[in-house]
Design a protein around this motif. Structure first.
Motif, PDB file in Angstrom:
ATOM      1  N   GLN A 125       9.446  28.584  93.721  1.00  0.00           N
ATOM      2  CA  GLN A 125       8.837  27.936  92.556  1.00  0.00           C
ATOM      3  C   GLN A 125       8.109  26.642  92.919  1.00  0.00           C
ATOM      4  O   GLN A 125       7.213  26.209  92.197  1.00  0.00           O
ATOM      5  CB  GLN A 125       9.912  27.620  91.512  1.00  0.00           C
ATOM      6  N   GLU A 166       4.275  26.729  92.874  1.00  0.00           N
ATOM      7  CA  GLU A 166       3.558  27.219  91.702  1.00  0.00           C
ATOM      8  C   GLU A 166       2.606  26.155  91.150  1.00  0.00           C
ATOM      9  O   GLU A 166       2.740  24.951  91.423  1.00  0.00           O
ATOM     10  CB  GLU A 166       4.550  27.640  90.622  1.00  0.00           C
ATOM     11  N   ASP A 167       1.666  26.630  90.329  1.00  0.00           N
ATOM     12  CA  ASP A 167       0.636  25.734  89.797  1.00  0.00           C
ATOM     13  C   ASP A 167       1.214  24.647  88.904  1.00  0.00           C
ATOM     14  O   ASP A 167       0.725  23.510  88.895  1.00  0.00           O
ATOM     15  CB  ASP A 167      -0.403  26.544  89.013  1.00  0.00           C
ATOM     16  N   TYR A 168       2.251  24.980  88.127  1.00  0.00           N
ATOM     17  CA  TYR A 168       2.786  23.967  87.213  1.00  0.00           C
ATOM     18  C   TYR A 168       3.454  22.820  87.975  1.00  0.00           C
ATOM     19  O   TYR A 168       3.507  21.682  87.490  1.00  0.00           O
ATOM     20  CB  TYR A 168       3.760  24.593  86.225  1.00  0.00           C
ATOM     21  N   VAL A 169       3.962  23.106  89.192  1.00  0.00           N
ATOM     22  CA  VAL A 169       4.534  22.039  90.011  1.00  0.00           C
ATOM     23  C   VAL A 169       3.422  21.138  90.548  1.00  0.00           C
ATOM     24  O   VAL A 169       3.556  19.906  90.566  1.00  0.00           O
ATOM     25  CB  VAL A 169       5.363  22.638  91.160  1.00  0.00           C
ATOM     26  N   ALA A 194       0.586  20.657  89.092  1.00  0.00           N
ATOM     27  CA  ALA A 194       0.110  19.885  87.948  1.00  0.00           C
ATOM     28  C   ALA A 194       1.054  18.728  87.635  1.00  0.00           C
ATOM     29  O   ALA A 194       0.609  17.623  87.275  1.00  0.00           O
ATOM     30  CB  ALA A 194      -0.016  20.803  86.733  1.00  0.00           C
ATOM     31  N   ALA A 195       2.359  18.960  87.771  1.00  0.00           N
ATOM     32  CA  ALA A 195       3.327  17.892  87.516  1.00  0.00           C
ATOM     33  C   ALA A 195       3.168  16.765  88.526  1.00  0.00           C
ATOM     34  O   ALA A 195       3.265  15.579  88.173  1.00  0.00           O
ATOM     35  CB  ALA A 195       4.746  18.450  87.556  1.00  0.00           C
ATOM     36  N   ILE A 219      10.698  16.458  88.589  1.00  0.00           N
ATOM     37  CA  ILE A 219      10.064  17.776  88.725  1.00  0.00           C
ATOM     38  C   ILE A 219      11.114  18.831  89.104  1.00  0.00           C
ATOM     39  O   ILE A 219      11.130  19.932  88.551  1.00  0.00           O
ATOM     40  CB  ILE A 219       8.942  17.722  89.772  1.00  0.00           C
ATOM     41  N   HIS A 250      11.833  20.966  85.876  1.00  0.00           N
ATOM     42  CA  HIS A 250      10.862  22.056  85.908  1.00  0.00           C
ATOM     43  C   HIS A 250      11.253  23.179  86.882  1.00  0.00           C
ATOM     44  O   HIS A 250      11.323  24.342  86.489  1.00  0.00           O
ATOM     45  CB  HIS A 250       9.478  21.506  86.277  1.00  0.00           C
ATOM     46  N   ASN A 302      13.356  27.042  85.913  1.00  0.00           N
ATOM     47  CA  ASN A 302      12.578  28.260  86.136  1.00  0.00           C
ATOM     48  C   ASN A 302      13.100  29.099  87.297  1.00  0.00           C
ATOM     49  O   ASN A 302      12.536  30.169  87.579  1.00  0.00           O
ATOM     50  CB  ASN A 302      11.116  27.884  86.410  1.00  0.00           C
TER      51      ASN A 302
END
Length: 292
Positions: free
Chosen positions: A178, A181-184, A186-187, A197, A201, A205
């Protein structure tokens, strides 16, 4: 369509999932309703004079599956044995999941945060897990149960300890997967702290596969509980019915009463199959790559 709704849609259309769910629900229902399903006590030997060495106990209206070699009702032993297997298997899996998740979260968190000390902590934790993985889980359970003595808590701790490294490895690997991943990303771009994070996050997940693995581990736990009882390392109280101990008691009467071994053996196999089917289909249904 959301991931949860899509997973449920795939799950209920899978015959293996329905089969596994039905087996597990029947197993839980029998275990919970044991006092309602039989009027006898599992350790009752009031029919001992009806059992002979030359003839097996025959089923009748009063005893649906007959009597065991001690004169106890076999159906009662089976029903209460389901309760024992459920309690011991569930509690041991919860212990293994909790300890393994803590180790995996610590290792994955330090590895994700990075830094020299983070990598060292991750390396030390994973080497400990590798040592545990190098020994077969059943051998670990037997060793712990032999040291602690024959009782229910020793079985729970032994089976739970044997499952710890699998949960730890799975959660750590999921967290590392994880972390890219893109959301990491972005964070990180938003300026969030690494600890925030990881905890807020990445960890939430990553627990999904671990929870699904717990369902699969229940099948292994039930088999290992029966194995320890078969080896004489289970609950020593004869008033506690256990499927593994029923197999031991049936050995010297297998030629005249094979059902004494067949019934608990089939119960162990079917129950383990139910949890395996349920866990495998849950993992497939929750896999985003299988969405259509």
């Amino acid at each position: 369509m959301s991931l949860t709704r899509s997973a449920w849609r795939r799950f209920k259309r899978n015959p293996a999932a329905i089969t596994g769910a039905v087996i597990v629900l029947c197993f839980v229902a029998v275990a919970v309703c044991a006092p309602v399903l039989t009027p006898y006590e599992p350790a009752s030997v009031e029919w001992a004079d009806e059992v002979t060495l030359d003839s097996g106990p025959e089923p009748n209206s009063a005893h649906l599956l007959g009597l065991d070699r001690f004169g106890s009702d076999l159906w009662t032993q089976m029903v209460y044995g389901a309760r024992t297997s459920l309690v011991l298997g569930l509690v041991s899996t919860v212990i293994g999941l909790t300890v393994g998740a803590v180790l995996g979260a610590m290792s994955g968190g330090f590895a994700t945060v990075g830094g020299r000390w983070g990598r060292r902590v991750d390396n030390i934790l994973m080497r400990l897990v590798d040592i545990m993985l190098s020994v077969p889980s059943l051998l670990v359970a037997i060793s712990i149960a032999a040291v602690l003595g024959a009782n229910s808590w020793s079985v729970i701790l032994a089976v739970g300890a044997a499952q710890v490294p699998f949960f730890a490895r799975l959660l750590r690997g999921s967290m590392l997967g994880q972390s890219g991943e893109d959301y990491v990303v972005a964070a990180h771009a938003l300026g969030l702290r690494k600890r925030q994070i990881v905890v807020g996050h990445i960890l939430p997940n990553s627990v999904g596969p671990t929870i699904v693995q717990a369902t699969l581990s229940l099948a292994t736990a039930i088999i290992e509980v029966a194995s320890l009882s078969f080896l004489g390392l289970g609950e020593s109280d004869p008033a506690v019915a256990e499927w593994g101990r029923m197999l031991v008691a049936a050995q010297d009467r297998f030629d005249v009463a094979p059902q004494l071994a067949l019934y608990p053996g089939i119960a162990i196999a079917v129950t383990a199959l139910g949890f395996t089917l349920l866990g495998e289909t849950m993992r497939e249904a929750l896999d985003p790559r299988s969405r259509r």
